[in-house]
Write a protein that holds these residues in place. Structure first.
Motif, mmCIF file in Angstrom:
data_model
loop_
_atom_site.group_PDB
_atom_site.id
_atom_site.type_symbol
_atom_site.label_atom_id
_atom_site.label_comp_id
_atom_site.label_asym_id
_atom_site.label_seq_id
_atom_site.Cartn_x
_atom_site.Cartn_y
_atom_site.Cartn_z
ATOM 1 N N PRO A 153 0.822 -1.229 0.000
ATOM 2 C CA PRO A 153 0.000 0.000 0.000
ATOM 3 C C PRO A 153 0.851 1.273 0.000
ATOM 4 O O PRO A 153 0.544 2.227 -0.724
ATOM 5 C CB PRO A 153 -0.819 -0.125 1.287
ATOM 6 C CG PRO A 153 -0.885 -1.595 1.546
ATOM 7 C CD PRO A 153 0.441 -2.140 1.102
ATOM 8 N N MET A 154 1.913 1.280 0.813
ATOM 9 C CA MET A 154 2.756 2.477 0.868
ATOM 10 C C MET A 154 3.508 2.666 -0.440
ATOM 11 O O MET A 154 3.631 3.789 -0.961
ATOM 12 C CB MET A 154 3.744 2.366 2.039
ATOM 13 C CG MET A 154 4.656 3.575 2.212
ATOM 14 S SD MET A 154 3.738 5.114 2.484
ATOM 15 C CE MET A 154 5.085 6.246 2.849
ATOM 16 N N LEU A 155 4.026 1.584 -0.992
ATOM 17 C CA LEU A 155 4.778 1.678 -2.242
ATOM 18 C C LEU A 155 3.886 2.166 -3.380
ATOM 19 O O LEU A 155 4.284 3.015 -4.189
ATOM 20 C CB LEU A 155 5.392 0.320 -2.581
ATOM 21 C CG LEU A 155 6.503 0.322 -3.626
ATOM 22 C CD1 LEU A 155 7.687 1.136 -3.144
ATOM 23 C CD2 LEU A 155 6.937 -1.107 -3.925
ATOM 24 N N ASP A 156 2.669 1.640 -3.448
ATOM 25 C CA ASP A 156 1.735 2.090 -4.479
ATOM 26 C C ASP A 156 1.424 3.578 -4.325
ATOM 27 O O ASP A 156 1.352 4.323 -5.308
ATOM 28 C CB ASP A 156 0.434 1.288 -4.412
ATOM 29 C CG ASP A 156 0.604 -0.155 -4.892
ATOM 30 O OD1 ASP A 156 1.646 -0.433 -5.531
ATOM 31 O OD2 ASP A 156 -0.276 -0.979 -4.617
ATOM 32 N N ALA A 157 1.242 4.007 -3.069
ATOM 33 C CA ALA A 157 0.944 5.414 -2.821
ATOM 34 C C ALA A 157 2.119 6.304 -3.206
ATOM 35 O O ALA A 157 1.935 7.386 -3.777
ATOM 36 C CB ALA A 157 0.584 5.614 -1.350
ATOM 37 N N VAL A 158 3.343 5.862 -2.907
ATOM 38 C CA VAL A 158 4.536 6.621 -3.308
ATOM 39 C C VAL A 158 4.571 6.771 -4.822
ATOM 40 O O VAL A 158 4.872 7.847 -5.361
ATOM 41 C CB VAL A 158 5.819 5.930 -2.801
ATOM 42 C CG1 VAL A 158 7.064 6.524 -3.469
ATOM 43 C CG2 VAL A 158 5.939 6.062 -1.286
ATOM 44 N N GLY A 159 4.230 5.686 -5.532
ATOM 45 C CA GLY A 159 4.214 5.738 -6.986
ATOM 46 C C GLY A 159 3.194 6.723 -7.526
ATOM 47 O O GLY A 159 3.489 7.531 -8.421
ATOM 48 N N VAL A 160 1.992 6.691 -6.974
ATOM 49 C CA VAL A 160 0.918 7.576 -7.447
ATOM 50 C C VAL A 160 1.275 9.044 -7.201
ATOM 51 O O VAL A 160 1.131 9.891 -8.090
ATOM 52 C CB VAL A 160 -0.413 7.220 -6.750
ATOM 53 C CG1 VAL A 160 -1.466 8.292 -7.035
ATOM 54 C CG2 VAL A 160 -0.902 5.857 -7.213
ATOM 55 N N VAL A 161 1.732 9.359 -5.990
ATOM 56 C CA VAL A 161 2.069 10.745 -5.658
ATOM 57 C C VAL A 161 3.281 11.207 -6.463
ATOM 58 O O VAL A 161 3.360 12.368 -6.885
ATOM 59 C CB VAL A 161 2.320 10.894 -4.144
ATOM 60 C CG1 VAL A 161 2.786 12.304 -3.804
ATOM 61 C CG2 VAL A 161 1.050 10.571 -3.368
ATOM 62 N N SER A 162 4.219 10.300 -6.708
ATOM 63 C CA SER A 162 5.419 10.668 -7.474
ATOM 64 C C SER A 162 5.078 11.080 -8.897
ATOM 65 O O SER A 162 5.702 11.998 -9.448
ATOM 66 C CB SER A 162 6.409 9.495 -7.495
ATOM 67 O OG SER A 162 6.917 9.245 -6.210
ATOM 68 N N ILE A 163 4.099 10.410 -9.510
ATOM 69 C CA ILE A 163 3.728 10.751 -10.889
ATOM 70 C C ILE A 163 3.368 12.235 -10.990
ATOM 71 O O ILE A 163 3.822 12.944 -11.898
ATOM 72 C CB ILE A 163 2.546 9.876 -11.370
ATOM 73 C CG1 ILE A 163 3.005 8.418 -11.536
ATOM 74 C CG2 ILE A 163 1.981 10.405 -12.684
ATOM 75 C CD1 ILE A 163 1.881 7.454 -11.841
ATOM 76 N N ALA A 164 2.581 12.700 -10.042
ATOM 77 C CA ALA A 164 2.141 14.101 -10.084
ATOM 78 C C ALA A 164 3.291 15.069 -9.830
ATOM 79 O O ALA A 164 3.258 16.218 -10.283
ATOM 80 C CB ALA A 164 1.036 14.314 -9.056
#
Length: 361
Positions: free
Chosen positions: A268-279
């Motif tokens: 969950p944390m890794l996925d969230a890091v990925g999503v926020v990083s895109i922006a």
């Protein structure tokens, strides 16, 4: 300033008046003015320039606390006045036996914050303060360790004594003191897992008080010394997930790097890091961009959306990457591998031709 009150227009008028009469100010007056504006985060450059010039003229008449207060104020206001700080560092070093714990810590912190050459200041501080660490409070211990790390000042006997004193006073440390101490000793070569375990316990117990930078600093510091405690990391990752919208680019990159370095998977944390990083990818520094790409490549690959975004961002900055970054990105962003390797070839050729003939044979 002590009341944190800023009456409209009053401080500006006081600053203008102070500039006009600065030549009659004693070192204590100069230090007090600098401290007040630093405390209130008022960056009046005309006043600060006048204080700097006058303080340098009168520096031989200043006592250590006045010197450290002036340095602290300039650091707090992010004014990297190298000439002034150099004079202050030399003066404090010359009066080192007259310094107290607050002066030691504040002066070191000022140089660390501004990342200015401390000259012989830290040599003198290490030699004298090692005998007086018992006088340091939690904030002074943590700030001193942090400053030495920022300046990559490896004074091993002093730092070992500082670490020992910090562990004794750990119950007095607030969250920022704890995470700064963990962050400081890791890059200075102290692979001290008992220290990290001692710090991790109160950090985990009070994790709801942490801010994103403190969480990412804990991950980074633990990864730097190879210390992975699944329970602690899981709790910190859960807290990080709650605050993920507040993460800055450095927090995102450091978290991903730490997870990849120790092969820690918290999906969950890794996925969230990925999503926020895109922006935020356009805001990433080059090293942060490289770290994100490398980290996700190592941890089962980046999601398709992040992979596409990384490829676009990297392609737009191809001219800015050095050979090491090109090599790392070629392994981490497969869509661009041919382009990255093509740009890497000239650097490899230059390296090969610069080698002694005997090594090329």
């Amino acid at each position: 300033a002590k009341l944190a009150v800023q009456p409209p227009g009053l401080l500006e008028a006081m600053a203008a008046a102070a500039v006009r009469t600065i030549s009659s100010s004693a070192p204590q007056n100069l230090a007090n003015m600098a401290w007040a504006f630093g405390k209130l985060l008022l960056r009046d450059m005309e006043l600060l320039s006048a204080i700097s010039a006058e303080a340098q003229v009168k520096i031989s008449n200043a006592i250590p606390k006045e010197l450290s207060s002036t340095a602290w104020a300039f650091a707090k206001l992010a004014v990297a006045d190298a000439a002034l700080l150099s004079r202050i560092g030399a003066a404090v070093a010359g009066l080192i036996k007259e310094c107290d714990a607050q002066t030691f810590a504040n002066t070191a912190w000022s140089f660390g914050t501004l990342v200015l050459d401390p000259g012989g200041l830290l040599d003198a501080t290490s030699a004298e303060a090692i005998h007086r660490l018992g006088d340091f409070d939690a904030q002074e211990l943590a700030n001193t360790a942090w400053a030495y790390a920022r300046l990559v000042a490896v004074h091993k006997p002093f730092l070992e004594a500082l670490l020992s004193e910090s562990l004794k006073k750990l119950p007095d440390f607030v969250m920022q003191n704890l995470t700064n101490t963990a962050w400081a000793f890791a890059p200075l070569g102290f692979r001290n897992k008992p220290m990290m375990e001692a710090i991790s316990e109160p950090v985990l117990a009070n994790r709801s008080e942490l801010i994103p930078q403190e969480i990412s600093n804990m991950f980074w510091a633990c990864a730097k010394i190879g210390h992975l405690d699944e329970r602690s990391w899981g709790g910190l990752a859960d807290e990080g997930l709650r605050l993920i919208g507040e993460y800055l680019t450095q927090d995102l990159a450091n978290t991903a790097w730490a997870f990849a370095t120790l092969r820690f998977m918290h999906r969950p944390m890794l996925d969230a890091v990925g999503v926020v990083s895109i922006a935020k990818l356009p805001e990433f520094e080059r090293q942060e961009l490289s770290n994100i790409a490398w980290s996700f490549a190592l941890l089962d690959g980046a999601p398709a959306s992040l992979s596409r975004a990384l490829a676009l961002e990297v392609r737009g900055r191809l001219d800015l990457f050095d050979a090491q970054a090109l090599s790392n990105l070629a392994d981490s962003v497969p869509e661009l591998a041919p382009e990255l390797l093509a740009r890497l070839d000239p650097a490899l050729e230059d390296f090969a031709t610069s080698m002694p003939a005997t090594l090329r044979e």
